[in-house]
Scaffold this motif. Structure first.
Motif: not given
Length: 406
Positions: A283-308
């Motif tokens: 089970p994920l405590p709230d602090i883990c859920t929030v941290a993973l949500g932040r990580r998903r957003a950051a990775q999406t931004a990194a993917r867009d910036a890296a492009g091909s």
């Protein structure tokens, strides 16, 4: 008849040099028939061996020539270890065989190996500088040599734990030889070694862990979520780096562990965990859920910036171009974060020991904590939960788990 060398019924026992010899026709391991010889100083000794050999011949194929330790070690690594054990185990065993077993015992016949041979070898390894023995300084460029190659021995002696590991590898090898009927006794098990005092593992207080996490979050460290998972869920480094988004269900608040990222020689492997007992759905405590949500957003931004240039990967923790995070590099990032946060440097492995204290301070229910900590008995969890931190530390930790828009 005076001087008779063989008693009635023995047939193949006869005088040989200063004692006696005997043979039995056996089926060899390649399916062909051959003679297997035994020797001894007295007729009675040889007769006992001869009878035992007859029993072995009836039970199945018998090796007519014993391999040397070096020969058998090569077969053992190739046919037993590599196909059946984890890649990391194979690499570890191969290093022990190549650097220690073969140089020290490789020419000894397996069936002639004595306890004293192993005892002398392992004592010698323990008092020998391995920089000298393995030519470590010698392999450096001339300008970079600094010790043994210059006549200034650095006394790079193996630790007591390393010496015990050598004995363990040899004992495992000999156990396989016994299973295959090559020998009957494990001489490595009879070797005496000094006791080793276990090192007391370090851990952070809840306050130190809070300062570490607050520093990572304030500076928007891309590995903030990784630190949270190590500290709050007690994940091992390989388990955390091997997580994929398919392993996480943020809506249900669950995380599944069944793979790890592991560097084995020149390969970076994404493979199953070492044992089935390591697999779990937590089970994920709230602090883990929030941290993973932040990580998903950051990775999406990194993917867009890296492009091909982005490398397709479902891993949660990647570099700015989508490549897996090297386990050794993660250690370096961890140490830098410790320094930035102003807390004691401890290893990632030791940080897992802080997990129970953080769960208590985050008011995670004891039954949920028991599942996360994988305790077999509830009493163990409750014993840990009786020690809690100050109210200020508890409140600060809870704030780390609050959502971003509050």
């Amino acid at each position: 008849m005076p001087g008779r060398a063989r008693a009635n019924g023995e047939g193949s026992i006869f005088p040989y040099r200063n004692g006696f010899a005997a043979y039995v026709w056996v089926e060899k391991q390649d399916g062909k028939r051959g003679r297997k010889w035994v020797y001894g100083k007295t007729r009675e000794e040889v007769h006992d061996k001869w009878i035992k050999l007859h029993g072995q011949a009836k039970a199945g194929p018998v090796a007519t020539r014993s391999p040397t330790v070096g020969e058998y070690a090569g077969y053992w690594l190739r046919e037993i270890v590599k196909p059946n054990l984890a890649p990391g185990s194979y690499v570890t065993y191969e290093v022990v065989v190549r650097l220690y077993l073969v140089p020290g015992l490789g020419r000894k016949r397996l069936d002639k190996l004595r306890v004293s041979d192993v005892q002398t070898w392992i004592n010698e390894v323990g008092r020998t500088c391995q920089c000298c023995a393995q030519g470590k300084d010698e392999r450096r460029k001339a300008a970079q040599r600094r010790c043994c190659a210059l006549g200034r021995c650095c006394r790079d002696l193996p630790s007591a734990t390393s010496v015990i590991h050598l004995r363990t590898v040899l004992r495992t090898l000999i156990s396989q030889a016994i299973t295959e009927g090559l020998i009957s006794r494990n001489v490595a098990s009879l070797v005496k070694l000094p006791p080793v005092r276990k090192r007391k593992r370090k851990a952070w207080t809840s306050d130190e862990a809070r300062r570490f996490l607050e520093s990572a979050r304030a500076e928007e460290d891309p590995l903030y979520a990784a630190y949270v998972l190590v500290l709050v869920l007690g994940l091992r480094k390989g388990e955390m780096l091997g997580l994929t988004w398919a392993d996480v269900d943020l809506d249900a608040g669950e995380l599944t562990i069944d793979r790890q990222l592991q560097r084995v020689g020149a390969e970076l492997l994404h493979r199953e965990t070492k044992t089935a007992a390591s697999d779990a759905t937590l089970p994920l405590p709230d602090i883990c859920t929030v941290a993973l949500g932040r990580r998903r957003a950051a990775q999406t931004a990194a993917r867009d910036a890296a492009g091909s240039a982005w490398q397709l990967s479902d891993l949660i923790f990647t570099t700015r171009y989508g490549r897996p995070v090297e386990p050794r590099n993660f250690n370096r990032f961890w140490d830098r974060r410790c320094d930035s946060a102003g807390v004691r440097r401890i290893t990632v492995r030791d940080a897992r020991r802080t997990c129970a204290s953080l769960l208590a301070d985050l008011d995670v229910h004891p039954r949920v904590a028991m599942q996360i900590l994988r305790h077999a008995q509830f009493a163990i969890t409750m014993e840990i939960y009786t020690v809690v931190s100050s109210a200020a530390t508890r409140d600060a930790l809870k704030r780390l788990g609050q959502t971003l828009d509050r």
